[in-house]
Motif scaffolding. Sequence first.
Motif, PDB file in Angstrom:
ATOM      1  N   LEU A 189       0.824  -1.210   0.000  1.00 23.20           N
ATOM      2  CA  LEU A 189       0.000   0.000   0.000  1.00 23.20           C
ATOM      3  C   LEU A 189       0.856   1.256   0.000  1.00 23.20           C
ATOM      4  O   LEU A 189       0.520   2.243  -0.646  1.00 23.20           O
ATOM      5  N   THR A 190       1.972   1.231   0.759  1.00 23.27           N
ATOM      6  CA  THR A 190       2.652   2.504   0.998  1.00 23.27           C
ATOM      7  C   THR A 190       3.967   2.689   0.259  1.00 23.27           C
ATOM      8  O   THR A 190       4.497   3.794   0.249  1.00 23.27           O
ATOM      9  N   ASP A 191       4.549   1.624  -0.297  1.00 21.72           N
ATOM     10  CA  ASP A 191       5.846   1.777  -0.987  1.00 21.72           C
ATOM     11  C   ASP A 191       6.981   2.149  -0.066  1.00 21.72           C
ATOM     12  O   ASP A 191       8.069   2.460  -0.531  1.00 21.72           O
ATOM     13  N   ALA A 192       6.735   2.162   1.236  1.00 21.88           N
ATOM     14  CA  ALA A 192       7.776   2.657   2.132  1.00 21.88           C
ATOM     15  C   ALA A 192       8.810   1.600   2.472  1.00 21.88           C
ATOM     16  O   ALA A 192       9.911   1.919   2.889  1.00 21.88           O
ATOM     17  N   ALA A 193       8.447   0.321   2.306  1.00 23.08           N
ATOM     18  CA  ALA A 193       9.356  -0.735   2.728  1.00 23.08           C
ATOM     19  C   ALA A 193       9.816  -1.553   1.520  1.00 23.08           C
ATOM     20  O   ALA A 193       9.168  -1.565   0.474  1.00 23.08           O
ATOM     21  N   PRO A 194      10.958  -2.231   1.655  1.00 21.82           N
ATOM     22  CA  PRO A 194      11.429  -3.053   0.533  1.00 21.82           C
ATOM     23  C   PRO A 194      10.486  -4.233   0.296  1.00 21.82           C
ATOM     24  O   PRO A 194       9.972  -4.827   1.240  1.00 21.82           O
ATOM     25  N   LEU A 195      10.283  -4.547  -0.988  1.00 22.93           N
ATOM     26  CA  LEU A 195       9.330  -5.592  -1.368  1.00 22.93           C
ATOM     27  C   LEU A 195       9.657  -6.940  -0.732  1.00 22.93           C
ATOM     28  O   LEU A 195       8.763  -7.684  -0.324  1.00 22.93           O
ATOM     29  N   ALA A 196      10.971  -7.250  -0.653  1.00 25.29           N
ATOM     30  CA  ALA A 196      11.363  -8.598  -0.219  1.00 25.29           C
ATOM     31  C   ALA A 196      10.882  -8.918   1.189  1.00 25.29           C
ATOM     32  O   ALA A 196      10.835 -10.078   1.585  1.00 25.29           O
ATOM     33  N   LEU A 197      10.501  -7.862   1.937  1.00 23.90           N
ATOM     34  CA  LEU A 197      10.080  -8.064   3.320  1.00 23.90           C
ATOM     35  C   LEU A 197       8.871  -8.976   3.431  1.00 23.90           C
ATOM     36  O   LEU A 197       8.735  -9.732   4.405  1.00 23.90           O
ATOM     37  N   ASP A 198       7.963  -8.943   2.423  1.00 24.30           N
ATOM     38  CA  ASP A 198       6.759  -9.775   2.563  1.00 24.30           C
ATOM     39  C   ASP A 198       7.120 -11.257   2.547  1.00 24.30           C
ATOM     40  O   ASP A 198       6.520 -12.059   3.267  1.00 24.30           O
ATOM     41  N   ARG A 199       8.147 -11.624   1.750  1.00 21.22           N
ATOM     42  CA  ARG A 199       8.566 -13.032   1.720  1.00 21.22           C
ATOM     43  C   ARG A 199       9.227 -13.411   3.036  1.00 21.22           C
ATOM     44  O   ARG A 199       9.050 -14.508   3.538  1.00 21.22           O
ATOM     45  N   LEU A 200      10.016 -12.485   3.602  1.00 21.77           N
ATOM     46  CA  LEU A 200      10.671 -12.786   4.876  1.00 21.77           C
ATOM     47  C   LEU A 200       9.628 -13.022   5.959  1.00 21.77           C
ATOM     48  O   LEU A 200       9.727 -13.982   6.739  1.00 21.77           O
ATOM     49  N   LEU A 201       8.598 -12.154   5.997  1.00 25.20           N
ATOM     50  CA  LEU A 201       7.562 -12.305   7.031  1.00 25.20           C
ATOM     51  C   LEU A 201       6.799 -13.606   6.842  1.00 25.20           C
ATOM     52  O   LEU A 201       6.458 -14.294   7.812  1.00 25.20           O
ATOM     53  N   LEU A 202       6.545 -13.966   5.577  1.00 28.73           N
ATOM     54  CA  LEU A 202       5.885 -15.242   5.305  1.00 28.73           C
ATOM     55  C   LEU A 202       6.766 -16.397   5.768  1.00 28.73           C
ATOM     56  O   LEU A 202       6.287 -17.364   6.382  1.00 28.73           O
ATOM     57  N   GLY A 203       8.067 -16.285   5.485  1.00 29.12           N
ATOM     58  CA  GLY A 203       9.003 -17.319   5.924  1.00 29.12           C
ATOM     59  C   GLY A 203       9.012 -17.444   7.441  1.00 29.12           C
ATOM     60  O   GLY A 203       9.025 -18.553   7.986  1.00 29.12           O
ATOM     61  N   ILE A 204       8.971 -16.290   8.134  1.00 27.37           N
ATOM     62  CA  ILE A 204       8.962 -16.319   9.604  1.00 27.37           C
ATOM     63  C   ILE A 204       7.663 -16.928  10.111  1.00 27.37           C
ATOM     64  O   ILE A 204       7.662 -17.693  11.085  1.00 27.37           O
ATOM     65  N   ALA A 205       6.545 -16.632   9.427  1.00 29.18           N
ATOM     66  CA  ALA A 205       5.257 -17.206   9.843  1.00 29.18           C
ATOM     67  C   ALA A 205       5.299 -18.732   9.723  1.00 29.18           C
ATOM     68  O   ALA A 205       4.894 -19.456  10.643  1.00 29.18           O
ATOM     69  N   PHE A 206       5.804 -19.229   8.590  1.00 32.69           N
ATOM     70  CA  PHE A 206       5.921 -20.693   8.430  1.00 32.69           C
ATOM     71  C   PHE A 206       6.874 -21.271   9.475  1.00 32.69           C
ATOM     72  O   PHE A 206       6.605 -22.316  10.071  1.00 32.69           O
ATOM     73  N   SER A 207       8.010 -20.588   9.691  1.00 34.04           N
ATOM     74  CA  SER A 207       8.994 -21.090  10.654  1.00 34.04           C
ATOM     75  C   SER A 207       8.380 -21.204  12.041  1.00 34.04           C
ATOM     76  O   SER A 207       8.594 -22.205  12.741  1.00 34.04           O
ATOM     77  N   THR A 208       7.631 -20.174  12.442  1.00 34.77           N
ATOM     78  CA  THR A 208       7.049 -20.200  13.782  1.00 34.77           C
ATOM     79  C   THR A 208       6.019 -21.307  13.888  1.00 34.77           C
ATOM     80  O   THR A 208       5.930 -22.001  14.908  1.00 34.77           O
ATOM     81  N   GLU A 209       5.235 -21.492  12.813  1.00 38.23           N
ATOM     82  CA  GLU A 209       4.275 -22.598  12.813  1.00 38.23           C
ATOM     83  C   GLU A 209       5.023 -23.917  13.041  1.00 38.23           C
ATOM     84  O   GLU A 209       4.639 -24.723  13.889  1.00 38.23           O
ATOM     85  N   GLY A 210       6.094 -24.114  12.275  1.00 36.71           N
ATOM     86  CA  GLY A 210       6.860 -25.352  12.412  1.00 36.71           C
ATOM     87  C   GLY A 210       7.487 -25.479  13.783  1.00 36.71           C
ATOM     88  O   GLY A 210       7.490 -26.552  14.389  1.00 36.71           O
TER      89      GLY A 210
END
Lengths: 275, 275, 275, 275
Positions: free
Chosen positions: C114-135
């Motif tokens: 929405l805001t363009d303020a953060a680097p795009l790659a961050l969404d993949r990192l957060l998804l990776g962290i979500a999967f990691s925490t689930e595991g």
Amino acid sequence: MGNFKGHALPGSFFLITGLWWAGKFSLCYALRRSRSMGRLASKVVQRRVEVCEASVILAFSVIGMLAEQFVSDGPQLHLYDYAEHHWDRLMNWQHATMYLFFALAGAGSLAIHLTDAAPLALDRLLLGIAFSTEGFLFFYHLHGRAMLDVHVHQLLLYAIVGGAFTSVLEVFHRGNVVLELLRAALCVLQGSWFWQIGFVLYPPSGSAEWDLKDPNNMMFITMCYCWHLACALLIAGLVYSIMSWLVRSRIRKMPTMEMGLLKSREREQESEDEM
Amino acid sequence: MGNFKGHALPGSFFLITGLWWAGKFSLCYALRRSRSMGRLASKVVQRRVEVCEASVILAFSVIGMLAEQFVSDGPQLHLYDYAEHHWDRLMNWQHATMYLFFALAGAGSLAIHLTDAAPLALDRLLLGIAFSTEGFLFFYHLHGRAMLDVHVHQLLLYAIVGGAFTSVLEVFHRGNVVLELLRAALCVLQGSWFWQIGFVLYPPSGSAEWDLKDPNNMMFITMCYCWHLACALLIAGLVYSIMSWLVRSRIRKMPTMEMGLLKSREREQESEDEM
Amino acid sequence: MGNFKGHALPGSFFLITGLWWAGKFSLCYALRRSRSMGRLASKVVQRRVEVCEASVILAFSVIGMLAEQFVSDGPQLHLYDYAEHHWDRLMNWQHATMYLFFALAGAGSLAIHLTDAAPLALDRLLLGIAFSTEGFLFFYHLHGRAMLDVHVHQLLLYAIVGGAFTSVLEVFHRGNVVLELLRAALCVLQGSWFWQIGFVLYPPSGSAEWDLKDPNNMMFITMCYCWHLACALLIAGLVYSIMSWLVRSRIRKMPTMEMGLLKSREREQESEDEM
Amino acid sequence: MGNFKGHALPGSFFLITGLWWAGKFSLCYALRRSRSMGRLASKVVQRRVEVCEASVILAFSVIGMLAEQFVSDGPQLHLYDYAEHHWDRLMNWQHATMYLFFALAGAGSLAIHLTDAAPLALDRLLLGIAFSTEGFLFFYHLHGRAMLDVHVHQLLLYAIVGGAFTSVLEVFHRGNVVLELLRAALCVLQGSWFWQIGFVLYPPSGSAEWDLKDPNNMMFITMCYCWHLACALLIAGLVYSIMSWLVRSRIRKMPTMEMGLLKSREREQESEDEM
């Protein structure tokens, strides 16, 4: 130092370091994206900041080493008790060894940024080695303790190993803001988890003791660790947002003509990022 | 060869190799940065150095293999004792196998740098495989020994695995001086740790025996390993500084006009590094 | 929620998410290859799609968290039962924690797109962290259960860890369609395996109970997991083929003159891919 | 198929595949370096070779699956024995599942090289998944066997995991000849080790049985595995040398004028490689 203070102290150090990193890397990234400052000027400033950071890390590590050696019940540089034929206060020596590697990382970083003689990526490698050694010593530290005690330190290991891994990745992907923010968040996590360990193992007077053998406590602590991680991520995100907003608001105060130029540059930058 | 010499010998080899690598890679990097020598000339010299290094590694490995086989109590190429139905001196055979892979790495590197027929990255892969096999054989070597004996060899494994991993990474990041210095430091660490193992397991006459079951000894040894690592890093750093200083001081003796050119080139180089 | 529904619900979510990802990434790739649409237009559309996806993930995660807390036998935000001195319904809290990290990933992705303020790659990192925490939570979830129960959840872990690893790899290789399809397939696998766990542990009335201690059942389940993986790969492949065919057939309906241009462009694209 | 033939058959398949890969990738690399053939022509040939390879893999995998099902003591597609309430011949089903993933890899590769609709890197990913699944099934295959039996299969796992890892790396570093030769060597190793397992567990009549509980046998087998690896590396190197020599000798027969051009191109190529 197996007491509350012995966990609160490194906890505070790592918390502050993590916050500082989150701020520094967010600011650098925001400045790079806006390109509002002169490139050269920002490079000189950046170097000075790195030198300051390295000096502070070096200073604190040396102080920590000396403190571990010369506190009232410290080994005072005696390693072996020849009278009773056993090693003398190995815990303090281990902690001093951990500080030693952070001191090495600080000294290395100082040399790199002061003299230009060494490749930049070396400072990340030394930081990665410092984290690795910390984790390595913790790993062999836990023999024969109570279940929950082992578990909380194992959880700490994840944060440390994550920090080490991120630092080593930065050797190859220097300036990747995603990695830098992750490292900052993991450092905050390490700091806050040190505090949590202190509260669990040495509860302040007045509150109940934790049953170190209850599996439910272990389950809760695991979940609690995830909450710490979530908080660390939120804190890093918050710091990033504030820094972005600060840089943007400063740009807005500039004359509008420049604004247009900056905007178009920003868009270019974005499309580069997306590529 | 389960005695002091059997650990001191490979220890010395790895120490010398590590120091040699630290010197070689530091010099190469310093020359590349200063660009003081003609590019072509330095490439020819570099190739000759690589050929020499590979020949030496090959020669020592072959000597090591022959020594393991034909020492007074060696198997002399007999693998199976048909009279008593058991394998004959498997230890010597295992050590010879370790040397075999370093011989392969040496021979491969020789072929690559002499004939130009194979891709350069292959020498790092073969080196990585040699380290991996060494670690692999050590890993299955430790069954049924005393606790401290197992532990000191496990610690050795970290240095070996680190060396293997760094070599394989260099397949993809060839010429990255940070990786090269790390490999050199890990090789020095391996060498000095071999010496340490010799002193721990086979203490020289006069000094006290180590209690192989005391957990405090294990804790001390873990910490001691970290000190070896710190020393190895410092040694690699020292060698690097000396090489940098030598190259720089040679450049300073050149006429000043050239100096200016070199300086500006250096600056370009740095900005490339930072990118 | 240790019952059939408690496994069918997340199973369905992951199945739908996996199918959606397979479709989305296939379509993006097909469009990129054909270049039939205007570049700019497709970028705007892409952003809107990302925002919708992030909103849906955020909404479902929040609903999941509320459901875990406020179902009839939920903890209703009570964490500790002070009357009986034990933790209150930790299972629900753990599940809520898992949802929390997916909510974080959704919120982060929303902010980024929405805001363009953060680097795009961050969404993949957060998804990776979500999967990691689930595991991570699943990993510490399995203490003291029956053998087959532990085994089916361990197999689930492979899919989760695979998803986390793929997401983190995408931080560095964004837009690599192979990784994106792999992530989609692993997500489908996770979803279908949740259903399988439900059927194994809580067989619907009428069918026979599984013997949770029979090694043959364990062997069959391991093999069954591979069949799920094969199906997930086939489904991802099928979705990809349909999307490719749709995009190609739409291009064919365009005037022939444009066709020629597109063809030649396609060929260029291919040769780029091959490079 | 727990007998000698059941290990010799896959052993032969993997040996032949490994040799074929060593030859194919060496030839491709030699041709690329010499650039003696027209670029376009070689690309068409390359595609045909890939299609043939994929067809052969697909055909053999399907034959393998059918053989495992319909041999005289096979399950003939019966999975569950309802009369006696147990799973029916799970071993054959497991082997068929392993073949299934290689069939998938073959079919995928066929689709990719025939239709141009999918990204090239997908064939390596599918191959990596096929190796991973093979290793995964082997890993859960070993429960409750004799020590040496478990050990020889564990050693096999290293070769399989190495092959899987190399294939997945090739998704990101396609055309890297070092990785391709390593994959070929690991495939040869897998093949020869299958034969070795056959000889150890089911010694041909006349030779002595192996004592499956003797630690010395285990130590010898570990070393023997390293010798297989050394042989596999030597074989891959030999094939590479022959292919290089063949391509070079064919170039020498060309007119001398072209020779000069080729030589200079070769030099360029080399300097590219070194960069």
